[in-house]
Design an enzyme around this catalytic site. Structure first.
Site, PDB file in Angstrom:
ATOM      1  N   LYS A 161     -10.735  -1.339   6.080  1.00 16.01           N
ATOM      2  CA  LYS A 161      -9.555  -1.059   6.891  1.00 16.01           C
ATOM      3  C   LYS A 161     -10.058  -0.527   8.228  1.00 16.01           C
ATOM      4  O   LYS A 161     -10.985   0.304   8.258  1.00 16.01           O
ATOM      5  CB  LYS A 161      -8.715  -0.008   6.171  1.00 16.01           C
ATOM      6  N   GLU A 221       0.886  -1.177   0.000  1.00 12.72           N
ATOM      7  CA  GLU A 221       0.000   0.000   0.000  1.00 12.72           C
ATOM      8  C   GLU A 221       0.914   1.214   0.000  1.00 12.72           C
ATOM      9  O   GLU A 221       1.534   1.547   1.009  1.00 12.72           O
ATOM     10  CB  GLU A 221      -0.899   0.005   1.240  1.00 12.72           C
ATOM     11  N   THR A 277      -3.947   6.315   1.608  1.00 14.12           N
ATOM     12  CA  THR A 277      -4.173   7.728   1.949  1.00 14.12           C
ATOM     13  C   THR A 277      -4.970   8.437   0.858  1.00 14.12           C
ATOM     14  O   THR A 277      -4.700   9.587   0.505  1.00 14.12           O
ATOM     15  CB  THR A 277      -2.840   8.479   2.222  1.00 14.12           C
ATOM     16  N   ARG A 333       1.297  10.340   0.167  1.00 13.98           N
ATOM     17  CA  ARG A 333       1.660  11.386   1.139  1.00 13.98           C
ATOM     18  C   ARG A 333       2.864  12.195   0.692  1.00 13.98           C
ATOM     19  O   ARG A 333       3.349  13.041   1.431  1.00 13.98           O
ATOM     20  CB  ARG A 333       1.968  10.758   2.501  1.00 13.98           C
TER      21      ARG A 333
END
Ligand code: 3PG
Length: 209
Positions: A129, A41, A69, A45
């Protein structure tokens, strides 16, 4: 193909990875795969995250590549265009979920409360998640959610380590965990790919009950 059941069964741990320099993306992904972890993953960012996604998508085809994200519909589109094969968000809003569900990739929306779990379930997803797992209540909290809502499978992430992972993986409603401990920033900066392979080996050998 929005449900992410397959994504949750590739590895006991989904490495959550933040890369500043795209030149490190391919060796890092190969180091994880060499250690037996064939999923990543990659968080959006950093400014160069999409470039890192593209490089892994083109050069490491044996790893299942996710983008994490995801906060906006635009980021979801850009990640899929760059080669992301699944999407992960830290939380959900109705518009972001609508948008991600319209894309042709599995989606792991982030949830932290029973109401959020129910809202995502209502949209037809039973894989999520659980974030931030440690601060939100840890394995005890997930076990409690499993009583009224046993059909949901979670990937808890946030504050999990090699030592705390087994407490989550022992739960019937946990199929894998996520964590950044496999790819320490210092190892990436020092290009210590062997260390990352060793950390991946440790993660790959965890037992999912
Ligand atoms: C995430 O986005 O899932 C987290 O930042 C990862 O959490 P961790 O760094 O505590 O493993």
């Amino acid at each position: 193909m929005a449900n992410a059941t397959g994504v949750l069964h590739v590895s006991p741990v989904i490495p959550v990875v933040t890369i500043d320099e795209p030149q490190y993306a391919v060796p890092l992904a190969r180091a994880l795969a060499d250690g037996g972890v064939r999923i990543i993953e990659l968080t959006l960012r950093t400014d160069s995250a999409l470039e890192s996604l593209k490089r892994i998508a083109n050069e490491v085809p044996d790893i299942l590549l996710g983008a994490g994200t995801i906060l906006t519909p635009g980021q979801a589109d850009a990640a899929v265009a760059a080669g992301a094969q699944f999407l992960v968000s830290p939380g959900v809003t109705p518009s972001l979920l609508d948008h991600m569900l319209a894309l042709d990739v599995p989606v792991l929306p982030g949830v932290a409360t029973v109401g959020e779990v129910m809202a995502v379930l209502e949209r037809g997803l039973d894989t999520m998640k659980f974030f931030p797992a440690g601060p939100a209540g840890g394995p005890e909290y997930l076990a409690a959610i499993g009583a009224p809502i046993p059909q949901v499978r979670f990937c808890p992430t946030g504050g999990i380590s090699l030592n705390s992972a087994p407490g989550y993986l022992a739960l019937p409603n946990v199929s894998c965990v996520g964590g950044s401990w496999l790819t320490p920033r210092s190892a990436i900066e020092n290009q210590d790919w062997q260390q990352i392979t060793q950390l991946a080996q440790g993660a790959a050998s965890l037992r999912v009950e």
